[in-house]
Design an enzyme around this catalytic site. Structure first.
Site, PDB file in Angstrom:
ATOM      1  N   HIS A 130       0.812  -1.252  -0.064  1.00  0.00           N
ATOM      2  CA  HIS A 130      -0.116   0.114  -0.001  1.00  0.00           C
ATOM      3  C   HIS A 130       0.814   1.316  -0.130  1.00  0.00           C
ATOM      4  CE1 HIS A 130      -3.048   2.748   1.715  1.00  0.00           C
ATOM      5  NE2 HIS A 130      -2.318   3.322   2.207  1.00  0.00           N
ATOM      6  N   GLU A 131       1.991   1.323   0.771  1.00  0.00           N
ATOM      7  CA  GLU A 131       2.896   2.375   0.838  1.00  0.00           C
ATOM      8  C   GLU A 131       3.688   2.600  -0.406  1.00  0.00           C
ATOM      9  OE1 GLU A 131       2.175   4.503   3.050  1.00  0.00           O
ATOM     10  OE2 GLU A 131       1.178   3.260   4.512  1.00  0.00           O
ATOM     11  N   HIS A 134       1.379   4.260  -2.831  1.00  0.00           N
ATOM     12  CA  HIS A 134       1.398   5.886  -2.665  1.00  0.00           C
ATOM     13  C   HIS A 134       2.542   6.354  -3.486  1.00  0.00           C
ATOM     14  CE1 HIS A 134      -1.774   6.906  -0.175  1.00  0.00           C
ATOM     15  NE2 HIS A 134      -1.379   6.148   0.841  1.00  0.00           N
ATOM     16  N   GLU A 201      -6.048   7.431  -0.916  1.00  0.00           N
ATOM     17  CA  GLU A 201      -6.194   6.399  -0.073  1.00  0.00           C
ATOM     18  C   GLU A 201      -6.785   5.278  -0.993  1.00  0.00           C
ATOM     19  OE1 GLU A 201      -4.520   5.321   2.661  1.00  0.00           O
ATOM     20  OE2 GLU A 201      -3.699   7.397   2.586  1.00  0.00           O
TER      21      GLU A 201
END
Length: 315
Positions: A130-131, A134, A201
């Site tokens: 997930h990071e 980003h 997100e």
């Protein structure tokens, strides 16, 4: 559509900042406000990662100091076709993670020891994917710009409240209009900031699911850490509320004023990805193809630890 929405919201935030400057100082005030915002954005563009990591007392790790965690991030970065980011650990029981840096070549990812001790290896992979999502989506730069402009609006509003509140004779509107501006502007900026953050997100969740190949692991991680993140104190977020938008889950806030979508909605979306045809069929990052071998801890280590990743090597 997500990118266009973000551009529109960033434009609205900038226009709001200039409008507040005009309310407080006319045309000259608008120009000064814009120059100040540009200077702040330039500073954060080059130094945001160092500021954020220093704020959290993060320590950089490598393949020798945290082999399992570092190897996991390296595998995920290769799968995402990203340069290897710098990897950091934060010695805090609070379970969370974030990414920072102005672009993929200057990115850094960080996780707390509380998160690593709480999650399984698959779940840690989902969080770090997930990071990296980003990073791949260049959200770290966008969110830095948003936080900078929103912070400048709040600062300017406070300045206007004290500097103009007692001035009953000005050439740019009456006191009531000025007070309305300095009260409404920070609230409007907060709403825009939340809208941008929530959009990014969802995008990072999807990117993380694609990178790891295991959306259900990310969903499981979100379910585990969301409640604990609210219950366990986070000193950095308490001192600097703007830091909340960095984390994978929100801290100590209601859904209405959260910079993140409701965790339940994110979990539902990930479950739909796992069961739907739109997610590319890939092996999990923890069951990777031959060219991406997973690094497993020694059997004795696995037997004495509840978590698959423990950088502190606790007995």
């Amino acid at each position: 559509m997500s990118g266009m929405k973000t551009v529109m919201l960033l434009s609205a935030l900038t226009a709001l900042f200039m409008a507040l400057g005009y309310t407080l100082g006319g045309g000259g005030g608008a120009v000064i406000a814009l120059l100040v915002a540009a200077g702040m954005n330039l500073l954060t563009f080059w130094n945001a990662d160092r500021i954020v990591l220093s704020m959290h007392h993060a320590r950089e790790v490598d393949a020798r100091s945290a082999p399992e965690f570092y190897s996991l991030v390296a595998d995920l970065a290769r799968r995402a076709d990203l340069p290897m980011p710098r990897v950091y650990l934060i010695d805090e029981p609070h379970p969370n993670a974030f990414a920072t840096g102005r672009d993929p070549k200057h990115a850094a990812v960080a996780a707390t020891t509380g998160l690593l001790s709480m999650l399984s290896r698959d779940e840690v992979a989902g969080v770090m994917a997930h990071e990296l999502g980003h990073v791949r989506n260049r959200d770290t730069l966008i969110m830095t710009m948003v936080a900078t402009i929103a912070g400048a609006i709040s600062m300017l509003a406070n300045f206007g409240l004290f500097f103009r509140g007692g001035n009953h004779d000005n050439g740019h509107g009456n006191v009531a209009a000025t007070l309305l501006a300095v009260i409404v502007a920070p609230f409007a900026a907060m709403i825009v900031q939340m809208a941008i953050s929530r959009t990014r997100e969802y995008g990072a969740d999807r990117a993380g699911a694609e990178i790891s190949g295991n959306p259900r692991a990310l969903a499981s991680a979100l379910a585990k850490i969301s409640g604990r993140a609210e219950a366990i104190p986070n000193p950095v977020a308490e001192r600097n509320p703007a830091a909340a938008q960095l984390y994978i889950v929100p801290v100590h806030v209601s859904e209405l004023f959260s910079t993140h979508p409701a965790t339940e909605k994110r979990i539902t979306a990930l479950e739909e990805m796992a069961g739907g045809p739109s997610l590319p069929r890939r092996a999990s990052a923890l069951s990777p193809p031959a060219q991406f071998p997973a690094v497993q801890p020694p059997a004795a280590t696995r037997a004495r630890r509840s978590s698959a990743l423990d950088p502190l090597r606790r007995d």
